[in-house]
Design a protein around this motif. Structure first.
Motif, PDB file in Angstrom:
ATOM      1  N   TRP A 165       0.809  -1.222   0.000  1.00  0.00           N
ATOM      2  CA  TRP A 165       0.000   0.000   0.000  1.00  0.00           C
ATOM      3  C   TRP A 165       0.840   1.268   0.000  1.00  0.00           C
ATOM      4  O   TRP A 165       0.294   2.368  -0.051  1.00  0.00           O
ATOM      5  CB  TRP A 165      -0.942  -0.001   1.208  1.00  0.00           C
ATOM      6  CG  TRP A 165      -2.106  -0.913   1.018  1.00  0.00           C
ATOM      7  CD1 TRP A 165      -2.190  -2.232   1.377  1.00  0.00           C
ATOM      8  CD2 TRP A 165      -3.337  -0.596   0.387  1.00  0.00           C
ATOM      9  NE1 TRP A 165      -3.412  -2.740   1.013  1.00  0.00           N
ATOM     10  CE2 TRP A 165      -4.131  -1.749   0.407  1.00  0.00           C
ATOM     11  CE3 TRP A 165      -3.853   0.564  -0.191  1.00  0.00           C
ATOM     12  CZ2 TRP A 165      -5.414  -1.791  -0.130  1.00  0.00           C
ATOM     13  CZ3 TRP A 165      -5.133   0.529  -0.721  1.00  0.00           C
ATOM     14  CH2 TRP A 165      -5.896  -0.648  -0.690  1.00  0.00           C
ATOM     15  N   LEU A 211      -9.329   0.312   3.909  1.00  0.00           N
ATOM     16  CA  LEU A 211      -8.982   0.516   2.508  1.00  0.00           C
ATOM     17  C   LEU A 211      -9.322  -0.713   1.677  1.00  0.00           C
ATOM     18  O   LEU A 211      -9.219  -1.842   2.164  1.00  0.00           O
ATOM     19  CB  LEU A 211      -7.480   0.795   2.378  1.00  0.00           C
ATOM     20  CG  LEU A 211      -6.956   1.991   3.163  1.00  0.00           C
ATOM     21  CD1 LEU A 211      -5.429   1.964   3.195  1.00  0.00           C
ATOM     22  CD2 LEU A 211      -7.470   3.285   2.569  1.00  0.00           C
ATOM     23  N   ASP A 222      -9.005  -1.980  -2.785  1.00  0.00           N
ATOM     24  CA  ASP A 222      -8.378  -1.582  -4.053  1.00  0.00           C
ATOM     25  C   ASP A 222      -8.872  -2.416  -5.239  1.00  0.00           C
ATOM     26  O   ASP A 222      -8.097  -3.094  -5.896  1.00  0.00           O
ATOM     27  CB  ASP A 222      -6.856  -1.675  -3.950  1.00  0.00           C
ATOM     28  CG  ASP A 222      -6.357  -3.092  -3.721  1.00  0.00           C
ATOM     29  OD1 ASP A 222      -7.130  -3.937  -3.233  1.00  0.00           O
ATOM     30  OD2 ASP A 222      -5.184  -3.356  -4.036  1.00  0.00           O
ATOM     31  N   LYS A 245      -9.761  -1.011 -11.575  1.00  0.00           N
ATOM     32  CA  LYS A 245     -10.503   0.105 -12.155  1.00  0.00           C
ATOM     33  C   LYS A 245     -11.665  -0.405 -13.005  1.00  0.00           C
ATOM     34  O   LYS A 245     -12.747   0.189 -13.022  1.00  0.00           O
ATOM     35  CB  LYS A 245      -9.557   0.959 -13.002  1.00  0.00           C
ATOM     36  CG  LYS A 245     -10.210   2.115 -13.693  1.00  0.00           C
ATOM     37  CD  LYS A 245      -9.209   2.924 -14.515  1.00  0.00           C
ATOM     38  CE  LYS A 245      -9.886   4.080 -15.221  1.00  0.00           C
ATOM     39  NZ  LYS A 245      -8.897   4.898 -15.958  1.00  0.00           N
ATOM     40  N   GLU A 292      -7.034   6.883  -8.001  1.00  0.00           N
ATOM     41  CA  GLU A 292      -6.657   5.816  -8.928  1.00  0.00           C
ATOM     42  C   GLU A 292      -5.170   5.578  -8.722  1.00  0.00           C
ATOM     43  O   GLU A 292      -4.390   6.525  -8.637  1.00  0.00           O
ATOM     44  CB  GLU A 292      -6.942   6.264 -10.363  1.00  0.00           C
ATOM     45  CG  GLU A 292      -6.623   5.234 -11.404  1.00  0.00           C
ATOM     46  CD  GLU A 292      -7.001   5.706 -12.807  1.00  0.00           C
ATOM     47  OE1 GLU A 292      -6.178   5.497 -13.719  1.00  0.00           O
ATOM     48  OE2 GLU A 292      -8.098   6.271 -12.978  1.00  0.00           O
ATOM     49  N   ARG A 293      -4.785   4.295  -8.628  1.00  0.00           N
ATOM     50  CA  ARG A 293      -3.383   3.981  -8.358  1.00  0.00           C
ATOM     51  C   ARG A 293      -3.012   2.669  -9.018  1.00  0.00           C
ATOM     52  O   ARG A 293      -3.847   1.780  -9.165  1.00  0.00           O
ATOM     53  CB  ARG A 293      -3.179   3.864  -6.851  1.00  0.00           C
ATOM     54  CG  ARG A 293      -1.709   3.778  -6.479  1.00  0.00           C
ATOM     55  CD  ARG A 293      -1.433   3.466  -5.031  1.00  0.00           C
ATOM     56  NE  ARG A 293      -2.094   4.297  -4.058  1.00  0.00           N
ATOM     57  CZ  ARG A 293      -2.054   4.049  -2.750  1.00  0.00           C
ATOM     58  NH1 ARG A 293      -1.396   3.005  -2.282  1.00  0.00           N
ATOM     59  NH2 ARG A 293      -2.677   4.811  -1.904  1.00  0.00           N
ATOM     60  N   PHE A 327      -1.082  -0.821  -8.761  1.00  0.00           N
ATOM     61  CA  PHE A 327      -0.536  -1.806  -7.833  1.00  0.00           C
ATOM     62  C   PHE A 327      -0.034  -2.965  -8.678  1.00  0.00           C
ATOM     63  O   PHE A 327      -0.831  -3.620  -9.350  1.00  0.00           O
ATOM     64  CB  PHE A 327      -1.615  -2.324  -6.871  1.00  0.00           C
ATOM     65  CG  PHE A 327      -2.093  -1.329  -5.862  1.00  0.00           C
ATOM     66  CD1 PHE A 327      -1.392  -1.128  -4.684  1.00  0.00           C
ATOM     67  CD2 PHE A 327      -3.259  -0.611  -6.069  1.00  0.00           C
ATOM     68  CE1 PHE A 327      -1.838  -0.224  -3.734  1.00  0.00           C
ATOM     69  CE2 PHE A 327      -3.718   0.289  -5.128  1.00  0.00           C
ATOM     70  CZ  PHE A 327      -3.006   0.479  -3.958  1.00  0.00           C
ATOM     71  N   CYS A 352      -5.971   0.329 -10.283  1.00  0.00           N
ATOM     72  CA  CYS A 352      -7.012   0.108  -9.292  1.00  0.00           C
ATOM     73  C   CYS A 352      -7.598   1.431  -8.824  1.00  0.00           C
ATOM     74  O   CYS A 352      -6.978   2.483  -8.968  1.00  0.00           O
ATOM     75  CB  CYS A 352      -6.436  -0.619  -8.074  1.00  0.00           C
ATOM     76  SG  CYS A 352      -5.783  -2.262  -8.437  1.00  0.00           S
ATOM     77  N   VAL A 394      -8.707   3.148  -5.353  1.00  0.00           N
ATOM     78  CA  VAL A 394      -8.579   3.018  -3.905  1.00  0.00           C
ATOM     79  C   VAL A 394      -9.791   3.697  -3.270  1.00  0.00           C
ATOM     80  O   VAL A 394     -10.123   4.835  -3.605  1.00  0.00           O
ATOM     81  CB  VAL A 394      -7.275   3.657  -3.390  1.00  0.00           C
ATOM     82  CG1 VAL A 394      -7.218   3.627  -1.867  1.00  0.00           C
ATOM     83  CG2 VAL A 394      -6.065   2.949  -3.992  1.00  0.00           C
TER      84      VAL A 394
END
Length: 167
Positions: free
Chosen positions: A74, A120, A122, A125, A144-145, A147, A152, A154
Protein backbone atom coordinates in the motif's frame (compact mmCIF):
# COMPACT_ATOMS: atom_id res chain seq x y z
CA UNK A 1 -25.83 -17.33 9.10
CA UNK A 2 -22.45 -16.32 7.70
CA UNK A 3 -19.41 -17.04 9.84
CA UNK A 4 -15.71 -16.39 9.42
CA UNK A 5 -13.22 -19.04 10.43
CA UNK A 6 -9.45 -18.84 10.13
CA UNK A 7 -8.08 -20.13 6.83
CA UNK A 8 -5.61 -22.97 7.33
CA UNK A 9 -3.41 -25.24 5.24
CA UNK A 10 -6.41 -27.61 5.12
CA UNK A 11 -8.02 -25.04 2.78
CA UNK A 12 -5.16 -25.23 0.28
CA UNK A 13 -6.95 -27.28 -2.40
CA UNK A 14 -10.12 -25.22 -2.07
CA UNK A 15 -8.29 -21.89 -2.43
CA UNK A 16 -6.26 -23.17 -5.38
CA UNK A 17 -9.50 -24.29 -7.02
CA UNK A 18 -11.19 -20.94 -6.38
CA UNK A 19 -8.17 -19.26 -8.00
CA UNK A 20 -9.09 -21.02 -11.28
CA UNK A 21 -12.60 -19.54 -11.38
CA UNK A 22 -13.10 -16.93 -14.09
CA UNK A 23 -14.80 -14.38 -11.83
CA UNK A 24 -11.90 -14.63 -9.34
CA UNK A 25 -9.30 -14.26 -12.11
CA UNK A 26 -11.22 -11.29 -13.52
CA UNK A 27 -10.88 -9.52 -10.16
CA UNK A 28 -7.17 -10.22 -9.74
CA UNK A 29 -5.68 -11.63 -12.96
CA UNK A 30 -1.98 -11.41 -12.09
CA UNK A 31 -2.08 -12.43 -8.46
CA UNK A 32 -0.29 -15.55 -7.26
CA UNK A 33 -1.22 -15.92 -3.62
CA UNK A 34 1.45 -18.58 -3.00
CA UNK A 35 -1.04 -20.40 -0.77
CA UNK A 36 1.36 -23.16 0.32
CA UNK A 37 3.50 -20.55 2.07
CA UNK A 38 0.90 -17.99 3.07
CA UNK A 39 -1.47 -20.40 4.81
CA UNK A 40 1.37 -21.47 7.10
CA UNK A 41 2.48 -17.90 7.80
CA UNK A 42 0.56 -15.95 10.43
CA UNK A 43 2.08 -12.51 10.92
CA UNK A 44 0.64 -10.14 13.50
CA UNK A 45 -0.47 -7.74 10.76
CA UNK A 46 -2.75 -10.18 8.86
CA UNK A 47 -5.82 -12.35 9.35
CA UNK A 48 -7.11 -14.75 6.68
CA UNK A 49 -10.58 -16.26 6.81
CA UNK A 50 -12.92 -18.58 4.99
CA UNK A 51 -16.49 -17.32 4.96
CA UNK A 52 -18.91 -20.17 5.62
CA UNK A 53 -22.66 -20.26 5.28
CA UNK A 54 -24.32 -23.19 7.04
CA UNK A 55 -20.94 -24.94 7.12
CA UNK A 56 -20.31 -24.53 3.36
CA UNK A 57 -17.17 -22.60 2.37
CA UNK A 58 -18.33 -19.58 0.38
CA UNK A 59 -15.41 -17.18 0.05
CA UNK A 60 -12.10 -15.84 1.22
CA UNK A 61 -11.44 -12.74 3.30
CA UNK A 62 -8.16 -11.15 4.30
CA UNK A 63 -7.69 -8.23 6.67
CA UNK A 64 -4.29 -6.60 6.94
CA UNK A 65 -2.71 -3.69 8.74
CA UNK A 66 -1.18 -1.87 5.75
CA UNK A 67 1.12 0.16 7.99
CA UNK A 68 2.82 -2.98 9.32
CA UNK A 69 2.52 -5.23 6.24
CA UNK A 70 6.01 -6.34 5.20
CA UNK A 71 5.93 -5.77 1.43
CA UNK A 72 4.55 -2.23 1.78
CA UNK A 73 2.07 -3.04 -0.99
CA UNK A 74 0.00 0.00 0.00
CA UNK A 75 3.01 2.32 0.13
CA UNK A 76 3.00 5.03 2.78
CA UNK A 77 -0.09 4.51 4.91
CA UNK A 78 -0.82 6.17 8.21
CA UNK A 79 -1.26 4.05 11.32
CA UNK A 80 -4.64 2.71 12.41
CA UNK A 81 -5.94 1.60 9.01
CA UNK A 82 -6.94 -1.82 7.76
CA UNK A 83 -7.18 -3.18 4.22
CA UNK A 84 -9.51 -5.92 3.03
CA UNK A 85 -9.39 -8.47 0.21
CA UNK A 86 -12.57 -10.44 -0.34
CA UNK A 87 -13.99 -12.79 -2.93
CA UNK A 88 -16.62 -15.45 -3.42
CA UNK A 89 -15.21 -18.79 -4.56
CA UNK A 90 -17.95 -20.41 -6.65
CA UNK A 91 -19.97 -18.77 -9.42
CA UNK A 92 -23.13 -20.37 -8.00
CA UNK A 93 -22.66 -18.31 -4.83
CA UNK A 94 -22.43 -14.92 -6.55
CA UNK A 95 -25.28 -12.42 -6.14
CA UNK A 96 -26.80 -14.28 -3.19
CA UNK A 97 -25.85 -11.83 -0.43
CA UNK A 98 -22.88 -13.84 0.81
CA UNK A 99 -20.33 -11.18 -0.08
CA UNK A 100 -22.45 -8.57 1.67
CA UNK A 101 -22.64 -10.72 4.81
CA UNK A 102 -18.89 -11.36 4.74
CA UNK A 103 -18.17 -7.66 4.24
CA UNK A 104 -20.35 -6.68 7.21
CA UNK A 105 -18.43 -9.15 9.36
CA UNK A 106 -15.11 -7.77 8.09
CA UNK A 107 -16.10 -4.16 8.75
CA UNK A 108 -17.31 -5.06 12.23
CA UNK A 109 -14.09 -6.96 12.92
CA UNK A 110 -11.96 -4.00 11.81
CA UNK A 111 -13.91 -1.38 13.75
CA UNK A 112 -14.17 -3.54 16.87
CA UNK A 113 -10.62 -2.31 17.39
CA UNK A 114 -11.22 1.22 18.70
CA UNK A 115 -8.01 2.64 17.21
CA UNK A 116 -8.87 1.67 13.61
CA UNK A 117 -9.90 4.85 11.81
CA UNK A 118 -10.48 3.55 8.29
CA UNK A 119 -10.61 0.55 5.96
CA UNK A 120 -8.98 0.52 2.51
CA UNK A 121 -9.85 -1.55 -0.54
CA UNK A 122 -8.38 -1.58 -4.05
CA UNK A 123 -10.64 -3.11 -6.72
CA UNK A 124 -9.48 -3.05 -10.33
CA UNK A 125 -10.50 0.10 -12.15
CA UNK A 126 -12.47 -2.06 -14.59
CA UNK A 127 -14.40 -3.90 -11.86
CA UNK A 128 -17.44 -1.62 -11.77
CA UNK A 129 -19.53 -4.21 -9.89
CA UNK A 130 -17.02 -4.08 -7.03
CA UNK A 131 -17.10 -0.26 -7.06
CA UNK A 132 -20.88 -0.30 -6.57
CA UNK A 133 -20.59 -3.01 -3.92
CA UNK A 134 -18.11 -1.02 -1.82
CA UNK A 135 -19.95 2.30 -2.23
CA UNK A 136 -23.07 0.63 -0.77
CA UNK A 137 -21.13 0.23 2.49
CA UNK A 138 -20.06 3.87 2.49
CA UNK A 139 -16.59 3.47 1.00
CA UNK A 140 -15.50 6.68 -0.71
CA UNK A 141 -13.22 6.97 -3.72
CA UNK A 142 -9.76 8.25 -2.78
CA UNK A 143 -7.62 7.85 -5.89
CA UNK A 144 -6.66 5.82 -8.93
CA UNK A 145 -3.38 3.98 -8.36
CA UNK A 146 -1.25 1.27 -9.94
CA UNK A 147 -0.54 -1.81 -7.83
CA UNK A 148 1.81 -4.33 -9.41
CA UNK A 149 1.05 -2.99 -12.89
CA UNK A 150 -2.73 -3.15 -12.41
CA UNK A 151 -4.79 0.04 -12.35
CA UNK A 152 -7.01 0.11 -9.29
CA UNK A 153 -9.38 2.48 -7.56
CA UNK A 154 -8.58 3.02 -3.90
CA UNK A 155 -11.58 3.47 -1.63
CA UNK A 156 -11.76 4.10 2.10
CA UNK A 157 -14.47 3.62 4.67
CA UNK A 158 -13.84 5.97 7.56
CA UNK A 159 -15.03 4.94 10.99
CA UNK A 160 -17.11 8.09 11.42
CA UNK A 161 -18.88 7.47 8.09
CA UNK A 162 -19.45 3.72 8.43
CA UNK A 163 -22.99 2.45 8.23
CA UNK A 164 -24.40 -0.08 10.61
CA UNK A 165 -22.31 -3.20 10.92
CA UNK A 166 -24.90 -5.37 9.31
CA UNK A 167 -28.19 -7.12 9.27
Amino acid sequence: MMQLRPATIKDLDLLKYWDTQKHVIDCDPDEDWNWETELNYNPVWREQFIGEYKGEPIGFLQIIDPYLEETHYWGEVEKHKRAIDIWIGETKNLNRGYGTAMMYLAIRRCFDNPVVSGILIDPLKTNTKAHRFYRRFGFEFIEERKFGGMTCFVYELQRNKAYSTGP
